[in-house]
Scaffold this motif. Structure first.
Motif, mmCIF file in Angstrom:
data_model
loop_
_atom_site.group_PDB
_atom_site.id
_atom_site.type_symbol
_atom_site.label_atom_id
_atom_site.label_comp_id
_atom_site.label_asym_id
_atom_site.label_seq_id
_atom_site.Cartn_x
_atom_site.Cartn_y
_atom_site.Cartn_z
ATOM 1 N N ALA A 44 0.868 -1.308 0.048
ATOM 2 C CA ALA A 44 0.011 -0.079 -0.082
ATOM 3 C C ALA A 44 1.055 1.309 -0.084
ATOM 4 O O ALA A 44 0.591 2.234 -0.786
ATOM 5 C CB ALA A 44 -0.998 -0.078 1.115
ATOM 6 N N ASP A 45 1.707 1.378 0.807
ATOM 7 C CA ASP A 45 2.806 2.434 0.813
ATOM 8 C C ASP A 45 3.601 2.693 -0.575
ATOM 9 O O ASP A 45 3.466 3.909 -0.836
ATOM 10 C CB ASP A 45 3.974 2.110 1.770
ATOM 11 N N LEU A 46 4.004 1.563 -1.076
ATOM 12 C CA LEU A 46 4.714 1.804 -2.224
ATOM 13 C C LEU A 46 3.458 2.127 -3.440
ATOM 14 O O LEU A 46 3.829 2.957 -4.216
ATOM 15 C CB LEU A 46 5.095 0.118 -2.740
ATOM 16 N N ASP A 47 2.426 1.547 -3.437
ATOM 17 C CA ASP A 47 1.273 1.848 -4.540
ATOM 18 C C ASP A 47 0.968 3.572 -4.215
ATOM 19 O O ASP A 47 0.784 4.126 -5.343
ATOM 20 C CB ASP A 47 0.082 1.132 -4.376
ATOM 21 N N ALA A 48 0.849 3.984 -2.968
ATOM 22 C CA ALA A 48 0.692 5.319 -2.848
ATOM 23 C C ALA A 48 1.496 6.405 -3.314
ATOM 24 O O ALA A 48 1.118 7.472 -3.962
ATOM 25 C CB ALA A 48 0.607 5.582 -1.097
ATOM 26 N N PHE A 49 2.893 5.874 -3.308
ATOM 27 C CA PHE A 49 4.110 6.587 -3.848
ATOM 28 C C PHE A 49 4.122 6.579 -5.222
ATOM 29 O O PHE A 49 4.137 7.691 -5.840
ATOM 30 C CB PHE A 49 5.338 6.132 -3.223
ATOM 31 N N ARG A 50 3.845 5.324 -6.042
ATOM 32 C CA ARG A 50 4.014 5.197 -7.354
ATOM 33 C C ARG A 50 3.009 6.200 -8.268
ATOM 34 O O ARG A 50 3.396 6.740 -9.248
ATOM 35 C CB ARG A 50 3.710 3.997 -7.672
#
Length: 95
Positions: free
Chosen positions: A60-66
């Protein structure tokens, strides 16, 4: 924990400009909640290669950044890319 690692290939004449364009991305990523590490750097041997290493607390953290990913200019400069995602639940310090 989620690790994203690999490398990008750009023309040797464009590598420094590409890396300069990544500085803001690295700074933003490192300020993003859930980012444990984020690095984009020139390879010491191959003048066309850019190494990428990211470590995130969660998907979720990665997707929010991407978001939408790299902009068109950054994507257009790429000759090739080889990236992979690794999942890990444990960590052992080597230092």
């Amino acid at each position: 924990m989620l690790i994203v690692a690999g490398h990008l290939t750009v023309a040797a004449t464009q590598r420094e400009a590409y890396l300069a364009g990544c500085e803001g991305v690295v700074e933003q990523a490192r300020r993003t909640p859930g980012c444990l590490d984020f690095a984009i750097s020139a390879d010491r041997v191959d003048p066309q290669r850019i190494n990428v290493f990211e470590r995130w607390s969660s998907r979720a953290d990665l997707d929010a950044f991407r978001g939408d990913g790299p902009d068109d200019a950054m994507s257009a400069a790429l000759v090739a890319a080889e990236m992979a995602e690794y999942h890990g639940a444990t960590e052992r310090s080597l230092t």
